[in-house]
Design a protein around this motif. Structure first.
Motif, PDB file in Angstrom:
ATOM      1  N   ALA A   1       0.801  -1.119   0.030  1.00  0.00           N
ATOM      2  CA  ALA A   1      -0.057   0.122  -0.051  1.00  0.00           C
ATOM      3  C   ALA A   1       0.901   1.293   0.117  1.00  0.00           C
ATOM      4  O   ALA A   1       0.412   2.166  -0.356  1.00  0.00           O
TER       5      ALA A   1
ATOM      6  N   CYS B   1       3.550   3.572   2.589  1.00  0.00           N
ATOM      7  CA  CYS B   1       3.231   4.132   3.834  1.00  0.00           C
ATOM      8  C   CYS B   1       4.134   5.778   3.863  1.00  0.00           C
ATOM      9  O   CYS B   1       3.668   6.523   4.553  1.00  0.00           O
TER      10      CYS B   1
ATOM     11  N   GLY C   1      -5.353   3.525  -3.772  1.00  0.00           N
ATOM     12  CA  GLY C   1      -5.497   2.510  -2.574  1.00  0.00           C
ATOM     13  C   GLY C   1      -6.408   3.570  -1.528  1.00  0.00           C
ATOM     14  O   GLY C   1      -6.263   3.172  -0.396  1.00  0.00           O
TER      15      GLY C   1
ATOM     16  N   ARG D   1       0.396   4.796  -6.260  1.00  0.00           N
ATOM     17  CA  ARG D   1      -0.129   4.934  -4.997  1.00  0.00           C
ATOM     18  C   ARG D   1      -0.020   6.418  -4.314  1.00  0.00           C
ATOM     19  O   ARG D   1       0.814   6.890  -4.413  1.00  0.00           O
TER      20      ARG D   1
ATOM     21  N   ARG E   1      -0.561   6.700   2.398  1.00  0.00           N
ATOM     22  CA  ARG E   1      -1.636   6.039   3.194  1.00  0.00           C
ATOM     23  C   ARG E   1      -1.568   6.753   4.382  1.00  0.00           C
ATOM     24  O   ARG E   1      -2.723   6.732   5.108  1.00  0.00           O
TER      25      ARG E   1
ATOM     26  N   LYS F   1      -8.935   8.351   7.405  1.00  0.00           N
ATOM     27  CA  LYS F   1      -9.555   6.946   7.264  1.00  0.00           C
ATOM     28  C   LYS F   1     -11.174   7.393   8.075  1.00  0.00           C
ATOM     29  O   LYS F   1     -11.402   6.396   8.936  1.00  0.00           O
TER      30      LYS F   1
ATOM     31  N   GLU G   1      -7.269   0.245  10.798  1.00  0.00           N
ATOM     32  CA  GLU G   1      -6.972  -0.808   9.623  1.00  0.00           C
ATOM     33  C   GLU G   1      -6.298  -1.830  10.209  1.00  0.00           C
ATOM     34  O   GLU G   1      -5.344  -1.606  11.461  1.00  0.00           O
TER      35      GLU G   1
ATOM     36  N   GLN H   1      -3.570  -4.528   8.186  1.00  0.00           N
ATOM     37  CA  GLN H   1      -2.984  -4.955   6.868  1.00  0.00           C
ATOM     38  C   GLN H   1      -2.693  -6.454   6.753  1.00  0.00           C
ATOM     39  O   GLN H   1      -2.695  -7.248   7.678  1.00  0.00           O
TER      40      GLN H   1
END
Length: 695
Positions: free
Chosen positions: A20, A22, A119, A208, A211, A216, A328, A330
């Protein structure tokens, strides 16, 4: 995706599991290395970006309106779409190109950016249908095989599936659209004309977003606006069949047409595959919403909504809350929700209408009620059991009392849409005043009326009424047809009429404009905004289309005239967003695009109009549409304007020995070439328009 795009061969189950990303390496400053040698702006204004935060709700709403104001608009005005070509800039006219290429393709590519590349949400591998269907195998293996199954259903070669996709089943409220790594623009395949296909168009791993910079939050306006984009494009892509040998589009005669080995689902193999992916994402999304994201006011917690036809809000409100925070976890680079926490439990009108509208569009696709004769044969074929399950017979008969809980696309979406519709009436509609209010805290209804949201609620209700009454939706939502006259449809019409009358009687000002809002018990706001005018025009036109009452068209025309007189800045050649100010955000831009569209198709002067308004002459509307795009959307230079990047579909081809980052010589850079160290996604950002200072 277009059939001319290059292909690659990679085992799909492995390519769906990706890192994803970071670390935050994007730079929010404009890219000083961008070369703007082709465009020397003569514009009297500067169009400066004010914030690079990606607002999911605003962007996907705007791009939905851009889509409808694109190919469907120019085709309705008589253009043969075959003459449009991204290489032939401003042909056959500047308006045709602006609408049919730029507006339409910006809309499509932004959707893929969100649901397949960035993503910005939870990975489809963790979708509820995917998890439930794995049957002992890994979700990754199941999803890989599922994509192969979908490709076969639409006649799309499996080896052409793109690498390192990040399909989402639900999306977050916001994020940073700058890329976290260098975009891979190396040559993948050369074309005969000197252009080439860059790696990033076949392998999404370099696209991407950061994140850590994502908000979120699951907000209904955000995931609902993405749902709207998905439903509109899925409806377009799956609205016909095509031949397997020649990829020739067929309208379709029966739901059994695809049983012919030379006929497949989708208007083409490439579009059909994208339509199938979008439908798969929607199917998982609505199941997740129904089973996890509704809130019980009485219990103070998230619950499963249950059967929509059995829901009675008088017993206790079960609704979509404004904000749910995701913690979240992973799963091999595919994020899933470990925990959900309600951060804001109130019901917000914008959240609700931005869920009602897409649910209605999807209802029109999935509707299997035998009495509805207006469903396209290709939609019937799509949901006949292969590749998507049929609804139980109990859920498509005329008896709501025997409905059962089911996970099929039609049933679960019906459960969601019925909850939302009932809640909008029970929680947000003030029957005594005849208007929708913006908030409800789960116990008490608020008192404030937003003109913009009230107007768009009417449009959402219009689409709901058409869907529930079995009338065409999607691009055909303006067409006349014989409806089913359901109780819900009649109730929606009642709400539309009441709200339209409230706008006319309570919100109009002496200037002919409408107030920004209204507080029950106190009266009109003093503030006047462009968004309020756009919402009122959108809503009153919806009332006209739904009821055929000419007074609503007349009132919409009147507000458009007043808006043109009071808010249009002749020197800047754009509308002021309020007096003395020109600050555009995606909601404003999307609504203005919509109003230009309905002004052309529904409000412009016809012979029978007693008032032949100069503002409503089609050529004047078109001139303002083009100016709006040139100034506000594309901007006067590479570092200005709301649309911050673009690529192939709007003419910015990659060419050997051309490192300008702007091969089509316009004011929108390629995705790697501006607004940050690694470039930026092709999305909309807010801008402020000011006049240049004299040197």
């Amino acid at each position: 995706m277009k059939s001319w795009k290059a292909i690659t061969n990679l085992l799909l189950s492995s390519s769906l599991i990706i890192a994803a990303g970071c670390s935050k390496v994007a730079n929010n400053a404009s890219n000083e290395d961008s070369k703007d040698t082709e465009t020397k702006s003569q514009s009297p204004v500067e169009v400066a970006v004010t914030d690079y935060t990606f607002d999911t709700a605003g962007n996907m709403f705007a791009y939905s309106e851009f889509e409808l104001s694109g190919e469907p608009l120019v085709e309705s005005l008589g253009l043969d779409l075959d003459v449009l070509d991204p290489i032939k800039v401003d042909q056959p006219t500047k308006f045709d190109y602006t609408a049919g290429i730029e507006s339409y393709e910006y809309s499509e590519e932004s959707m893929y950016e969100v649901v397949e590349k960035s993503g910005l949400g939870l990975h489809l591998i963790n979708g509820p249908i995917v998890k439930a269907s794995a049957n002992g195998t890994s979700a990754a293996e199941y999803l890989g095989n599922r994509f192969y199954q979908l490709a076969e259903a639409v006649g799309y070669p499996k080896e052409q599936i793109f690498q390192n996709m990040f399909p989402t089943f639900i999306e977050y409220a916001s994020g940073d659209p700058h890329y976290i790594t260098k975009v891979n623009t190396e040559e993948y395949a050369a074309n005969d004309d000197g252009t080439y296909v860059p790696q990033y168009q076949v392998d999404f791993s370099s696209l991407r977003w950061d994140r850590e910079a994502m908000d979120k939050i699951l907000n209904p306006a955000a995931y609902g606006s993405v749902f709207l984009k998905q439903a509109l494009w899925a409806g377009d892509f799956m609205g016909g069949f095509h031949t397997v040998d020649g990829d020739e589009e067929l309208e379709g005669e029966t739901p059994q047409d695809d049983q012919d080995p030379n006929i497949a689902l989708g208007v083409s193999s490439a579009d059909g595959f994208q339509g199938a992916i979008l439908t798969e994402e929607i199917w998982n999304k609505v199941n997740y919403i129904r089973d996890h994201l509704f809130y019980s006011a009485a219990e103070g917690k998230l619950v499963s909504a249950g059967i929509g036809s059995a829901y009675n809000p008088e017993i206790g409100y079960i609704y979509l809350p404004h904000e749910i925070e995701v913690k979240e976890i992973q799963n091999h680079g595919a994020p899933d929700a470990q925990a959900l926490t309600v951060k804001d439990s109130k019901s917000v009108l914008r959240d609700q209408w931005l869920m009602l509208w897409p649910s209605a569009e999807f209802f029109g696709m999935t509707d299997q009620r035998p009495e509805n004769k207006n469903v396209a044969p290709s939609f019937r074929a799509l949901f006949d059991g292969d590749p998507y399950p049929k609804a139980p017979a109990e859920n498509v008969d005329s008896d709501a009392n025997n409905d059962i809980l089911s996970k099929d696309p039609y049933s679960v979406n019906r459960d969601v849409i019925m909850h939302i519709f009932k809640n909008m009436e029970a929680m947000h509609f003030n029957e005594q005043e005849g208007t929708f209010v913006t908030e409800h805290d789960g116990k008490n209804q608020g008192k404030y009326v937003s003109t913009f949201d009230a107007g768009y609620t009417m449009e959402a209700l219009r689409i709901f009424q058409r869907a529930i009454d079995g009338l065409p939706v999607g691009y055909a939502s303006g067409e006349d047809a014989q409806g089913l006259q359901t109780d819900e449809g009649q109730k929606a019409l009642h709400l539309i009429q009441k709200q339209a009358d409230f706008i006319i009687n309570q919100l109009k000002l002496e200037s002919g404009l409408v107030a920004n809002g209204y507080t029950i018990g106190e009266g009109q706001d003093k503030e006047v905004t462009l968004e309020a005018q756009l919402g009122a025009i959108r809503g009153l036109t919806a009332a006209y289309l739904a009821t055929k009452d000419e007074k609503y068209r007349d009132e919409a025309r009147s507000i458009y005239e007043a808006m043109n007189k009071e808010l249009f800045n002749d020197d800047a050649n754009v509308f002021e967003t309020k007096e003395g100010e020109m600050k555009y955000n995606p909601f404003t831009a999307g609504a203005l695009s919509a109003v230009f569209r309905i002004a052309l198709t529904n409000l412009s002067n016809v012979e029978t109009d007693e008032n032949q308004s100069a503002a409503l002459e089609k050529e004047n509307i078109i001139e303002k549409y083009v100016s709006f795009y040139d100034t506000v959307i594309d901007g006067p230079s590479l570092t200005e304007g709301m649309q911050v990047s673009e690529f192939w579909d709007t003419g910015d081809f990659y060419k050997k020995d051309d490192e300008s980052g702007n091969t089509d010589h316009d004011n929108v850079p390629q995705i790697q070439a501006g607004h940050g160290e690694n470039g930026i996604a092709p999305i909309l950002v807010p801008v402020e328009i000011t006049f240049k200072k004299e040197s």
